[in-house]
Motif scaffolding. Structure first.
Motif, mmCIF file in Angstrom:
data_model
loop_
_atom_site.group_PDB
_atom_site.id
_atom_site.type_symbol
_atom_site.label_atom_id
_atom_site.label_comp_id
_atom_site.label_asym_id
_atom_site.label_seq_id
_atom_site.Cartn_x
_atom_site.Cartn_y
_atom_site.Cartn_z
ATOM 1 N N ALA A 1 10.853 6.414 -0.101
ATOM 2 C CA ALA A 1 11.694 6.719 -1.266
ATOM 3 C C ALA A 1 13.091 7.169 -0.822
ATOM 4 N N GLY B 1 6.712 1.758 5.989
ATOM 5 C CA GLY B 1 5.633 2.698 5.722
ATOM 6 C C GLY B 1 4.352 2.251 6.387
ATOM 7 N N PRO C 1 4.242 1.709 -3.625
ATOM 8 C CA PRO C 1 4.278 1.919 -5.080
ATOM 9 C C PRO C 1 4.675 3.332 -5.499
ATOM 10 N N GLN C 2 4.179 4.341 -4.782
ATOM 11 C CA GLN C 2 4.502 5.721 -5.158
ATOM 12 C C GLN C 2 5.965 6.038 -4.886
ATOM 13 N N GLU D 1 0.725 8.565 3.741
ATOM 14 C CA GLU D 1 1.018 9.877 3.156
ATOM 15 C C GLU D 1 -0.135 10.307 2.249
ATOM 16 N N HIS D 2 -0.980 9.334 1.924
ATOM 17 C CA HIS D 2 -2.167 9.608 1.121
ATOM 18 C C HIS D 2 -3.002 10.736 1.762
ATOM 19 N N SER E 1 0.231 6.131 9.203
ATOM 20 C CA SER E 1 1.319 6.893 8.571
ATOM 21 C C SER E 1 1.025 7.238 7.117
ATOM 22 N N GLN F 1 1.760 -5.000 -8.704
ATOM 23 C CA GLN F 1 2.744 -3.918 -8.757
ATOM 24 C C GLN F 1 3.876 -4.177 -7.765
ATOM 25 N N VAL G 1 0.802 -1.229 0.000
ATOM 26 C CA VAL G 1 0.000 0.000 0.000
ATOM 27 C C VAL G 1 0.836 1.281 0.000
ATOM 28 N N THR G 2 1.915 1.295 0.755
ATOM 29 C CA THR G 2 2.658 2.560 0.891
ATOM 30 C C THR G 2 3.971 2.581 0.104
ATOM 31 N N THR H 1 5.435 7.748 2.667
ATOM 32 C CA THR H 1 5.945 7.224 1.402
ATOM 33 C C THR H 1 7.133 8.030 0.863
ATOM 34 N N SER H 2 7.163 9.344 1.095
ATOM 35 C CA SER H 2 8.343 10.131 0.678
ATOM 36 C C SER H 2 9.584 9.598 1.375
ATOM 37 N N THR I 1 -1.949 3.163 -7.104
ATOM 38 C CA THR I 1 -0.494 3.015 -7.100
ATOM 39 C C THR I 1 0.202 4.304 -7.546
ATOM 40 N N HIS J 1 -4.215 -5.341 -8.799
ATOM 41 C CA HIS J 1 -3.199 -4.525 -9.455
ATOM 42 C C HIS J 1 -2.117 -4.078 -8.465
ATOM 43 N N GLN J 2 -2.565 -3.703 -7.263
ATOM 44 C CA GLN J 2 -1.607 -3.220 -6.268
ATOM 45 C C GLN J 2 -0.619 -4.329 -5.867
ATOM 46 N N GLN K 1 7.805 4.645 -7.765
ATOM 47 C CA GLN K 1 7.520 5.552 -8.884
ATOM 48 C C GLN K 1 8.427 6.800 -8.824
ATOM 49 N N THR K 2 8.568 7.358 -7.619
ATOM 50 C CA THR K 2 9.419 8.544 -7.456
ATOM 51 C C THR K 2 10.844 8.260 -7.934
ATOM 52 N N LEU K 3 11.396 7.106 -7.508
ATOM 53 C CA LEU K 3 12.767 6.784 -7.906
ATOM 54 C C LEU K 3 12.878 6.601 -9.410
#
Lengths: 460, 194
Positions: free
Chosen positions: A150, A127, A38-39, B83-84, B81, A85, A35-36, A146-147, B33, A81-82, A42-44
């Motif tokens: 990353a 996360g 994938p983004q 971030e969403h 936690s 991923q 959940v925490t 999530t930041s 995602t 999908h999650q 994506q950032t990387l």
């Protein structure tokens, strides 16, 4: 200078510091889930940054997984999908993943300790706010956004201001029927949901010294519910014995070397905390929550307090309870035994010991969700599943399940659920659901009686 | 990350304490995602009734109030936690949340997404609620450089922010840039502790 357990572990991981600003803290282990993460991947990818230490990352699928028919394709396309991923990302970057159905799959905070991934003296992040669980081993473990996931991917480090230190001491011995969950619900009910914000909390005193590792994990798990980023308990023989022999634990002389180091970690006599609380074990009773934050707890046979403020009244209105009233005999149609707080083998043992030879109340739908495939196997091996099935329960498959109701395990609108999870927020277990947090023993008794009972009377 | 320097706007008063991240963005919306679209579901179960119609009594549906500052009760952002929650608030159009207390993880997540958490005293928070509720046209100014929050150019309070984070927000930097600039040091640390 006298140092606390927290200081010792933190200071050993500081790479560098920005003047008047945060420190660069090195992270030993990074746990990820579907959940925490994938983004963060994506950032990387967007910025063309590689993952620095994929071998220090372990992944599991837990938040968004079904607890029935795990061998069949997942119906919900978004959930499917999650998970796909996560598998793709882990494969691409060479990260170990214990995916759905794997013998080591489970809730991240259950599977990592049982595999020996979590060890004393480590820094560990994930996360997920309940990463505080791993502090039970005397590690610095905390949830991140999530930041930050990353950031750890990119540098194996985080930029953090060193938190303050607090200590909660509970001396004496716990009364019969009082479990680690009651201890932490009691502490939060006494000090409030933001008493720990900005702090790392060490739990000390006889109650925690005499507690099993699983109990310590239950306590540290809920540190975030009083606002503390993390909880910690000094590593001792109980800790070393738990870690020894586990899959990823150090072996042979490496283990002995580690233990010698781990023994240096407990807080020095005379070290100073920024804040201290002390409680007496004799004052702690089986607990239950009546409101919409984990600090709104009372002893199971107690009275709901009276308060004037609007947030309190909004909370009671949502729950359908009245100030000054009692929860005893409230009919309950849903019971959930599971979550990263209470889904380990000891939790199912205590529940099984209560339900053995009894029958589940007809009005109750009970979800028994083990924390991992290993816990599930243990439940079956020890014959607990038979006990549950004879009493009319059905054991489900591992995952976060109704704790946050991301999958299909949702409590219907308006229904009460006595739950061993960690949050009783509005709608947490499904839109309009109403959660009462309690120990596995209180949850088991509720499932048998179909209403809230004074568990202390059932034990004597 | 979007830069932040000063902002003058009207504000929306959410006079509820302990607003947790499950309320800001319920778990069932965490299946995406990517970071897009969360603004549509911010405060979903307070904003909408079960049948999907807007809940007219919720402040975000009250046409009296508008603006990109959210004023909320103490201990804002507690719980998960995710971030969403920050993505949802930013996605909806907020640039600032004002409260008398923020939960740790939320605060960090907000700062990492250009959403400024402004922590004020209980008295100032109450004054903000009272002023905005009495006159929803009240302009609030946030000046990050000066670290001040000002009601209608008159009543002012200072707020704290980590100097490093302030620099990041003023310039639109994020932590990854900084950490990557320290990779050699990090690798040296690994070599000495291995």
């Amino acid at each position: 200078m006298k140092k606390t357990l927290f200081d010792k572990v933190w200071d050993a991981h500081v790479v560098d510091a920005i003047e008047n600003g945060p420190q660069i803290l090195y992270i030993d282990k990074h746990l990820i889930h579907e959940v925490t993460s994938p983004q963060a991947f994506q950032t990387l990818e967007e910025r063309g940054i590689p993952i620095l230490r994929p071998d220090q990352i372990v992944a599991t699928a837990d938040h968004n997984t079904p607890t029935l028919d795990q061998d069949k394709p997942i119906k919900d396309p978004l959930s499917r999908h999650q998970l796909e991923q996560l598998s793709k990302n882990c494969e691409k970057h060479g990260i170990t993943l214990y995916e759905l159905g794997h013998q080591y799959n489970g809730i991240v905070h259950v599977m990592a300790p049982e595999l020996g991934i979590t060890q004393p003296g480590m820094t560990l992040v994930c996360g997920d706010s309940h990463t505080s669980t791993h502090g039970a081993f005397g590690s610095i473990a905390f949830g991140i956004g999530t930041s930050q996931v990353a950031q750890v991917f990119a540098s194996q480090c985080l930029l953090l201001k060193k938190p303050k230190k607090m200590r909660v001491t509970v001396n004496g011995s716990l009364k019969k029927g009082v479990l680690p969950k009651d201890v932490i619900l009691y502490i939060i009910s006494q000090i409030g949901t933001n008493a720990g914000t900005g702090y790392f909390c060490e739990y000390a005193g006889e109650v925690f010294e005499n507690m099993s590792m699983e109990g310590r994990m239950t306590v540290c798990n809920m540190s975030i519910e009083m606002g503390a980023r993390g909880g910690m308990i000094a590593p001792d023989e109980t800790t070393f014995n738990y870690v020894k022999g586990r899959k990823f634990a150090p072996k042979g002389s490496d283990f002995d070397t580690k233990v010698a180091y781990w023994k240096t970690l407990p807080t020095d006599e005379g070290a100073v905390f920024d804040k201290e609380y002390t409680f007496d074990a004799a004052d702690i009773n089986p607990m239950i929550t009546y409101g919409t934050n984990p600090g709104m707890g009372i002893k199971v046979n107690g009275h709901i307090p009276q308060q004037e403020d609007t947030s309190f009244q909004k909370s009671l209105a949502y729950m359908g309870f009245e100030a000054g009233g009692r929860l005893l005999d409230t009919p309950i149609n849903y019971v959930f035994i599971g979550s990263c707080t209470n889904s380990r083998i000891e939790d199912f043992r205590v529940a099984a010991s209560f339900v053995k030879g009894k029958q589940k109340a007809e009005n109750v739908t009970a979800w028994l969700v083990p924390g991992s495939k290993q816990v599930e196997a243990q439940i079956i091996d020890e014959g607990l599943r038979d006990i549950f099935e004879e009493a009319g329960f059905r054991l489900r498959q591992p995952g976060c399940s109704a704790c946050l109701a991301m999958n299909d395990d949702k409590i219907p609108e308006g229904e009460y659920c006595v739950s061993t999870s960690n949050r009783n927020f509005e709608g947490r277990q499904g839109q309009g659901s109403r959660t009462l947090l309690a120990s596995p023993l209180v949850a088991a008794a509720t499932a048998i009686e179909g209403r809230i009972v004074d568990i202390t009377k059932h034990l004597n | 990350m979007e830069k932040f320097d000063t902002l003058t706007t009207t504000a929306i008063p959410l006079e509820i304490e302990n607003v947790d991240t499950d309320q800001i963005i319920p778990a069932r919306f965490l299946k995406a995602t990517d970071k897009k679209g969360f603004g549509d579901n911010v405060f979903r179960d307070w904003r909408f009734q079960k049948d999907g119609n807007p809940n007219v009594s919720f402040v975000l549906n009250d046409p009296t109030y508008s603006g990109s500052i959210l004023i909320a009760g103490t201990n804002f952002g507690c719980g998960s936690s995710r971030e969403h929650a920050a993505w949802a608030l930013v996605g909806y159009g907020f640039r600032v949340v004002v409260s008398s207390f923020f939960a740790d993880i939320f605060k960090g997540n907000a700062l990492n997404n250009g959403l400024l958490p402004v922590q004020v005293s209980e008295e100032f928070l109450q004054l903000l609620f009272d002023t905005v509720k009495t006159n929803p046209e009240t302009n609030i100014t946030i000046n990050l450089e000066a670290q001040t929050i000002i009601i209608e150019n008159e009543i002012k309070e200072s707020f704290e922010i980590d100097p490093y984070k302030k620099t990041c927000l003023l310039n639109g930097y994020d932590d990854i840039d900084y950490l990557l600039s320290k990779l050699e040091k990090i690798k040296k640390f690994e070599a000495t502790t291995a």
